[in-house]
Design a protein around this motif. Structure first.
Motif, short mmCIF file in Angstrom:
data_model
loop_
_atom_site.label_atom_id
_atom_site.label_comp_id
_atom_site.label_asym_id
_atom_site.label_seq_id
_atom_site.Cartn_x
_atom_site.Cartn_y
_atom_site.Cartn_z
N GLY A 7 33.60 -27.18 -44.78
CA GLY A 7 32.84 -26.60 -45.88
C GLY A 7 31.70 -27.53 -46.25
O GLY A 7 31.89 -28.75 -46.29
N ILE A 8 30.50 -26.99 -46.51
CA ILE A 8 29.35 -27.81 -46.89
C ILE A 8 28.98 -27.49 -48.34
O ILE A 8 28.84 -26.33 -48.72
N LEU A 9 28.84 -28.53 -49.16
CA LEU A 9 28.42 -28.42 -50.56
C LEU A 9 27.17 -29.27 -50.76
O LEU A 9 27.26 -30.48 -50.79
N TRP A 31 29.99 -22.06 -46.43
CA TRP A 31 29.24 -22.47 -47.62
C TRP A 31 29.47 -21.43 -48.70
O TRP A 31 29.75 -20.26 -48.42
N CYS A 32 29.40 -21.85 -49.95
CA CYS A 32 29.67 -20.97 -51.08
C CYS A 32 28.36 -20.38 -51.59
O CYS A 32 27.48 -21.11 -52.06
N ALA A 33 28.26 -19.06 -51.52
CA ALA A 33 27.02 -18.38 -51.89
C ALA A 33 26.87 -18.18 -53.40
O ALA A 33 25.77 -17.90 -53.88
N ALA A 34 27.94 -18.35 -54.16
CA ALA A 34 27.90 -18.08 -55.61
C ALA A 34 26.91 -18.99 -56.32
O ALA A 34 27.00 -20.22 -56.22
N GLY A 35 25.96 -18.39 -57.00
CA GLY A 35 25.02 -19.15 -57.81
C GLY A 35 23.93 -19.86 -57.04
O GLY A 35 23.14 -20.61 -57.62
N ALA A 53 32.57 -16.19 -50.90
CA ALA A 53 32.17 -15.74 -52.24
C ALA A 53 32.36 -16.79 -53.32
O ALA A 53 31.60 -16.85 -54.28
N THR A 54 33.38 -17.63 -53.17
CA THR A 54 33.70 -18.57 -54.25
C THR A 54 34.00 -19.96 -53.68
O THR A 54 34.38 -20.10 -52.52
N LEU A 55 33.86 -20.95 -54.56
CA LEU A 55 34.22 -22.32 -54.18
C LEU A 55 35.71 -22.41 -53.87
O LEU A 55 36.13 -23.10 -52.94
N ALA A 56 36.51 -21.69 -54.64
CA ALA A 56 37.96 -21.71 -54.41
C ALA A 56 38.30 -21.26 -52.99
O ALA A 56 39.15 -21.86 -52.32
N GLU A 57 37.63 -20.21 -52.53
CA GLU A 57 37.89 -19.73 -51.17
C GLU A 57 37.49 -20.77 -50.14
O GLU A 57 38.21 -21.02 -49.17
N LEU A 58 36.34 -21.39 -50.35
CA LEU A 58 35.88 -22.44 -49.42
C LEU A 58 36.90 -23.57 -49.34
O LEU A 58 37.27 -24.02 -48.25
N LEU A 59 37.38 -24.01 -50.51
CA LEU A 59 38.30 -25.15 -50.54
C LEU A 59 39.67 -24.78 -49.98
O LEU A 59 40.34 -25.62 -49.38
N ASP A 60 40.08 -23.54 -50.15
CA ASP A 60 41.36 -23.09 -49.58
C ASP A 60 41.31 -23.06 -48.06
O ASP A 60 42.30 -23.37 -47.39
N ARG A 61 40.15 -22.71 -47.51
CA ARG A 61 40.03 -22.54 -46.07
C ARG A 61 39.61 -23.80 -45.32
O ARG A 61 39.90 -23.95 -44.13
N ALA A 62 38.93 -24.71 -45.99
CA ALA A 62 38.34 -25.87 -45.31
C ALA A 62 39.35 -27.01 -45.14
O ALA A 62 40.13 -27.32 -46.03
N VAL A 64 37.90 -29.94 -43.93
CA VAL A 64 36.96 -31.02 -44.23
C VAL A 64 35.85 -30.45 -45.11
O VAL A 64 35.33 -29.37 -44.84
N VAL A 65 35.52 -31.16 -46.18
CA VAL A 65 34.39 -30.78 -47.03
C VAL A 65 33.37 -31.90 -47.01
O VAL A 65 33.71 -33.08 -47.14
N ILE A 66 32.10 -31.54 -46.81
CA ILE A 66 31.00 -32.51 -46.84
C ILE A 66 30.14 -32.19 -48.06
O ILE A 66 29.64 -31.08 -48.19
N SER A 67 29.99 -33.17 -48.94
CA SER A 67 29.18 -32.99 -50.13
C SER A 67 27.81 -33.63 -49.92
O SER A 67 27.71 -34.85 -49.76
N LEU A 68 26.77 -32.79 -49.89
CA LEU A 68 25.38 -33.26 -49.76
C LEU A 68 24.54 -32.46 -50.75
O LEU A 68 24.15 -31.33 -50.47
N CYS A 69 24.31 -33.04 -51.91
CA CYS A 69 23.61 -32.34 -52.98
C CYS A 69 22.72 -33.36 -53.71
O CYS A 69 22.77 -34.55 -53.42
N PRO A 70 21.89 -32.92 -54.67
CA PRO A 70 21.11 -33.89 -55.45
C PRO A 70 22.04 -34.90 -56.13
O PRO A 70 23.12 -34.52 -56.60
N PRO A 71 21.66 -36.17 -56.19
CA PRO A 71 22.55 -37.21 -56.72
C PRO A 71 23.14 -36.89 -58.09
O PRO A 71 24.32 -37.14 -58.34
N ALA A 72 22.35 -36.30 -58.98
CA ALA A 72 22.82 -36.03 -60.34
C ALA A 72 23.99 -35.07 -60.37
O ALA A 72 24.80 -35.08 -61.30
#
Length: 279
Positions: A7-9, A31-35, A53-62, A64-72
């Motif tokens: 999963g990519i965040l 990837w989570c399309a919500a929002g 559709a949701t972050l919950a679904e991504l986390l249930d299925r993944a 490995v999760v990679i978090s790459l987002c703005p630092p804040a």
């Protein structure tokens, strides 16, 4: 697991390209399309990522999760993941300071295994080959490294200590990004007095001078929305080490003048310098 689900965040320009490389050795990249914005959706589609559709679904299925987002956003995103009790491997690959990375590890463990990551280089497209530096538990860093075997993302493991990869990323970013800000100020000053071409000629006689590449100022302006927060993180890291953070904070403040030209690909050097001269 030979081919984990990843999963990519969230799929920004770096995240989407890195995720596409991970897809080489993954069964699926979610990837989570919500929002998310239409631009994010287009980018994810371009790189062949699978929407959920949701972050919950991504986390249930993944696995490995990679978090790459703005630092804040990194810490709040990790809190949200922690609320869902994610139990896989979480690669915290944002440009944040080591103390924040350690806090995120505390949030997510022991349910998840946290790997500290730092990407040095441009997104892996059009022949670019960034390096993803990793630190953390041996089995987990090897799992992330295996994801990128044979891809444009190189990996290097720095050891088992959470924070090492973040520190290396910010140490390099503090030089590279602040140097580009200094180029913008120097060229802007020279232009005001009609000697900007002469300044570039002087710099061109010297090797490895960013001043010889003033055309990069426009690219710096377009990336200011990401670079500024990254330099604030680096400044926090300096302060935590007892070193003076003021130069990096000043560079971050300078970058704020370009905040309204986010990812503007058609910006010219003249446009960027004009905006820099307007408070």
């Amino acid at each position: 697991m030979d081919q984990p689900t990843v999963g990519i965040l969230h799929p920004g320009s770096m995240g989407a390209a890195v995720a596409a490389c991970a897809a080489t050795n993954a069964s699926q990249v979610l990837w989570c399309a919500a929002g998310r914005s239409p631009a994010s959706a287009a980018r994810a589609d371009q790189f062949g990522l699978t929407p959920v559709a949701t972050l919950a679904e991504l986390l249930d299925r993944a696995d490995v999760v990679i978090s790459l987002c703005p630092p804040a956003a990194a810490e709040e995103l990790a809190r949200e993941v922690a609320r869902h009790r994610f139990v896989g491997t979480y690669a915290e690959a944002n440009a944040i300071n080591p103390e924040r990375t350690q806090r995120i590890a505390t949030l997510l463990e022991p349910a998840a295994t946290v790997v500290d990551g730092g990407v040095v280089g441009s997104p892996p497209v059009r022949g670019k080959t960034p390096t993803l530096y990793l630190s953390g538990p041996h089995a987990a860093t090897e799992r992330i490294a295996t994801l990128f075997t044979g891809t444009a993302v190189r990996t290097e493991v720095l050891g088992t200590e959470i924070g090492k990869a973040s520190a290396l990323k910010l140490a390099y970013a503090s030089f590279q990004k602040t140097s580009r800000v200094l180029v913008a100020l120097a060229v802007g000053m020279a232009r005001e007095h009609g000697v900007d071409q002469e300044l570039v000629e002087v710099a061109s006689r010297r090797s490895d001078s960013y001043l010889a590449e003033p055309q990069y100022v426009a690219k710096t302006a377009a990336r200011a929305w990401r670079w500024g927060p990254e330099l604030e993180e680096a400044a926090d890291t300096l302060a935590a080490a007892g070193l003076p953070p003021e130069m990096l904070r000043a560079a971050a403040s300078t970058l704020e003048r370009w905040h309204d030209v986010k990812d503007e690909g058609e910006l010219t050097l003249t446009d960027a310098l004009d905006r820099l001269a307007r408070p």
